[in-house]
Design an enzyme around this catalytic site. Structure first.
Site: not given
Ligand code: NDP
Ligand code: 2IT
Length: 468
Positions: A146, A186
């Protein structure tokens, strides 16, 4: 020494032997003392190692002699670097970049890049540690890693984002490659950032290769990668409910977040006949009793990069709640299923109590470690089905691995083909963790099942490869 004296000594009450600490407890203590000020990393290690007790305690001396747990909690390598860039006022800004290459026993390091002001080494380590077991669960050959930076993309111009991404990659490119370490998106890193980073990697290293996933479709990205984490979460939720004799169709869902994972979780929930009624961002949350309008949400978040107040302004049925002003969140809405899709520790014990009091039947984590340990235990005690993030959100990284396969064979698969593979992977993960939980006498404990199922493959590979 006389015999008499010997006898006297022997008759003295033997000093009580201190009960030997279990190997798991020893390593948890070691992690806490060796990594102070990294509470999220401690939390992730505690959850995983506590789950592994039945496996480790069945063969404790061998695990201890081989220092398996010390090796698994220590990253193979952690890289920390300076990221200088120039903002639109000509001011030089300096951020810190990280890449933690945690474990490559089963494949090249694989995991996203988080861009958020809260990023520090402990956060990246917790995410990298989780990623080891998640990637193993996918059944695909990817190790755990990561990265990220404390850079805040909010409010930055496209040029500033590009300047940051180019500087970040100028250093990172020394440590990654299609067969060594393959980062992805992420929090704060989406298609735009991946594009800028890919361009800089290619420019410096002079190779066009699958070094990043989540790329745009015109330069090697995979169809369905954008949707994969959210869709996968719902495929998993549906399969888990089915295996417990329940249906997803007709259920109401509370979703948190409104980013990549949340948007496509909402989209797939609607497609599968459920009704998501909430979403959130860091400043507020929406309750939309008519069901979230996912096209409007995409327009607000993906196109306009705006706040949820804009969603509320355009949607008469939606109520907007300001988190800071009201001190409330989406977990107080009465729903059947909770899908936390924003960030770590966003669902605590008070939230869990509200959800349970309102009759929630399932919690499936779209984000990484969104539920505190206390809240997780409460759900389990109250017999709420609980699927941890490392299983439930594995669809994203699994589809990243499918993108790597397509890049290697220089082909692109259709959306339907990738989506069908994703669904198969999620169904398979669920049954693997369900079976692992049963095998060790923890029926229905999907946390134990996921950790054991993920761990077994990694340890087998580590053992086969000697002490490295
Ligand atoms: P994005 O940046 O696309 O979206 C994040 C969302 O969560 C936004 O709505 C953001 O609001 C909110 N958010 C982030 N940080 C905070 C915080 N500290 N407090 C409150 N709200 C928060 O990220 P993703 O959707 O990609 O990721 C979301 C989660 O999923 C994370 O935990 C990530 O690690 C996990 N994840 C992502 C994957 C992926 O493929 N993208 C795969 C697997 C897991 P705001 O815009 O206001 O900050
Ligand atoms: O938390 C996760 O699994 C991710 N942000 C996606 C990682 C990836 O390599 O697609």
């Amino acid at each position: 020494m006389s015999n008499a004296k010997k006898t006297t000594t022997a008759k003295k009450a033997a000093p009580k032997k201190a009960a030997k600490k279990s190997y798991v407890d020893e390593v948890i203590e070691l992690v806490i003392s060796q990594n102070p000020s990294e509470p999220e990393f401690h939390q992730a290690v505690k959850e995983v190692l506590n789950s592994l007790r039945p496996v480790v305690e069945a063969n404790e001396e061998k695990f201890r002699r081989d220092a398996v747990l010390e090796r698994i909690v220590n990253p193979e390598r952690q890289i920390k670097f300076r990221v200088p860039w120039v903002d639109d006022n000509g001011q030089v800004q300096v951020n810190t970049g990280y890449r933690v290459q945690f474990n490559s026993a089963i494949g090249p390091y694989k995991g996203g890049i988080r861009l958020h002001p809260s990023v520090n080494l402990g956060i990246i380590k917790f995410l990298g540690f989780e990623q080891i077991f998640k990637n193993s669960l996918t059944g695909l050959p990817i190790g755990g890693g990561k990265g990220g930076s404390d850079f805040d993309p909010k409010g930055k111009s496209d040029r500033e984002i590009m300047a940051f991404c180019q500087s970040f990659m100028t250093e990172l490119c020394k440590y990654i490659g299609a067969d060594t370490d393959v980062p992805a998106g992420d929090i704060g890193t989406g298609a735009r950032e991946i594009g800028f980073m890919f361009g800089q990697y290619k420019r410096i290293r002079g190779v066009f290769e699958g070094v990043l996933t989540g790329k745009g479709l015109s330069y090697g990205g995979s169809l369905a990668r954008t949707q994969a984490t959210g869709y996968g979460l719902l495929y998993m939720t549906e399969e888990m409910l089915k295996s417990n004799g329940k249906k997803l169709k007709g259920k109401t869902c509370a979703v948190s977040g409104s980013g990549n994972v949340a948007i496509y979780a909402i989209e797939k929930a609607i497609q599968l006949g459920a009704k998501p009624v909430t979403c959130s961002d860091s400043t507020g949350w929406i309750y939309d009793p008519e069901g979230i309008d996912v096209d409007l949400l995409k327009e607000v978040k993906e196109v306009n990069r705006a706040r949820l107040t804009e969603y509320a302004a355009k949607r008469p049925s939606a109520q907007y709640h300001d988190k800071a002003k009201e001190g409330t969140n989406q977990w107080e809405i009465k729903v059947d299923i909770a899908l936390p899709c924003a960030t770590q520790n966003e669902l605590n014990i008070d939230d869990a109590k509200k959800l349970v009091a309102n009759g929630v039947m399932a919690v499936c984590e779209g984000a990484n470690m969104p539920t505190t340990l206390e809240a997780t235990e409460y759900f389990q005690k109250k017999k709420v089905y609980f699927v941890p993030g490392k299983a439930a959100n594995a669809g994203g990284v699994a589809t990243s691995a499918l993108e790597m396969s397509q890049n290697s064979e220089r082909l692109s698969w259709s959306f339907e083909e990738v989506d069908a593979k994703l669904k198969g992977i999620m169904v398979n993960i669920f049954h693997n963790l369900d079976n692992a939980a049963r095998k060790y006498g923890f029926d229905g404990n999907y946390v134990v099942g996921a950790n054991i199922a993920g761990f077994e493959k990694v340890v087998d590979a580590m053992n086969a490869q000697g002490i490295v």
